[in-house]
Design a protein around this motif. Structure first.
Motif: not given
Length: 286
Positions: A227-237, A256-270
């Motif tokens: 499972l992605p941990d804190k470091v993995t998520l922060a690195s992807a972001a 990236l797409t797997e984390l977005v689909d799992a609602n673990l990271v979010r892509l903003h318009e900015d």
């Protein structure tokens, strides 16, 4: 054409030993094996048997206390080390990948034959391995145990990427001149993600091609699903935001797409990618 195989290592000692074992099986070996250690004293102090009388092993290191490892910066240091030694062909390979015995020869032969608009990024076919047995991998028989491999192409047909944003590979190569022409690696990418996608995008943006080399295979060791941990998520972001800043779009890659689909990271318009609040706790509860 002098060749350099460039990798980074952060305590992946068994993996590095297998990589060296794979290199040694080749009838053609690189002139240089460049190993950049990330705060790994066992490597920088020469405590691992990774040298050979068939090639020159060049070891350097980066001190780091960061959880998001500066792998792109380490690879760039590897490039500088290789070029200073006289390398003309730079082959980048992940520490968890084992080169097939024909990889160096096929890269060198295909690069010298040319035929594509430059700069060119050449990438290897990928063979995914099952878990190693009690005695480890049989390095001379890896092709017999591949679970998933790049789709084979008819003779004379080459796969060329149309969009760098979708490119990722554990092993790719560039000539010294093409690497410079494309602007080289962006050294701000971390944790082994994004630098390859960025470089492919730069190559295509400069009018070049990203081309698969048939017969050059990099075997990927089995990696347990975690499972992605804190470091993995922060690195992807971090990496997704950086890519968007540089190219005005999001990378279209699985990390990236797997984390977005799992609602673990979010892509903003900015153009910023952020870790969803409570994402780590959400994963722990699953």
């Amino acid at each position: 054409m002098k060749t350099a195989l460039i990798t980074t290592v952060r305590r992946e000692h068994d993996e590095l030993l297998d990589q060296v074992g794979g290199i040694s099986l080749g009838a053609v070996v690189p002139d240089f094996h460049v190993v950049i250690a990330l705060a790994d004293r066992a490597v920088t102090q020469g405590r691992l048997p990774i040298t050979s009388d068939r090639w020159e092993t060049l070891i350097d290191g980066l001190p780091t206390v960061k959880q998001q490892l500066p792998t792109a910066r380490a690879l760039h240091l590897g490039v500088t080390t290789a070029l200073d030694a006289g390398a003309e062909l730079l082959i980048f390979i992940e520490p968890t990948s084992i080169p097939d015995q024909h990889l160096v020869a096929r890269f060198a032969e295909r690069v010298q034959r040319g035929g594509h608009p430059r700069p060119v990024l050449w990438y290897a076919e990928t063979g995914r391995l099952p878990p190693a047995g009690p005695g480890g991998y049989e390095l001379a028989r890896l092709s017999e145990h591949v679970r998933g491999q790049s789709q084979l192409l008819p003779p004379g047909v080459e796969e060329v990427y149309a969009q760098g944003a979708a490119f990722t590979s554990p092993c790719f190569a560039m000539t010294r001149e093409d690497y410079v022409a494309a602007g080289g690696l962006c050294t701000d990418y971390v944790s082994g993600l994004g630098h390859d996608t960025d470089l492919a995008t730069a190559v295509i943006g400069a009018g070049g091609d990203v081309v698969r080399v048939t017969g050059a295979t990099a075997y990927q060791r089995h990696q347990p699903t975690t499972l992605p941990d804190k470091v993995t998520l922060a690195s992807a972001a971090t990496n997704a935001t950086l890519y968007h800043q540089r190219w005005g779009r999001w990378p279209d890659v699985r990390w990236l797409t797997e984390l977005v689909d799992a609602n673990l990271v979010r892509l903003h318009e900015d153009g910023t990618c952020v870790v969803v609040s409570g994402a780590v706790e959400l994963m722990a509860a699953r």
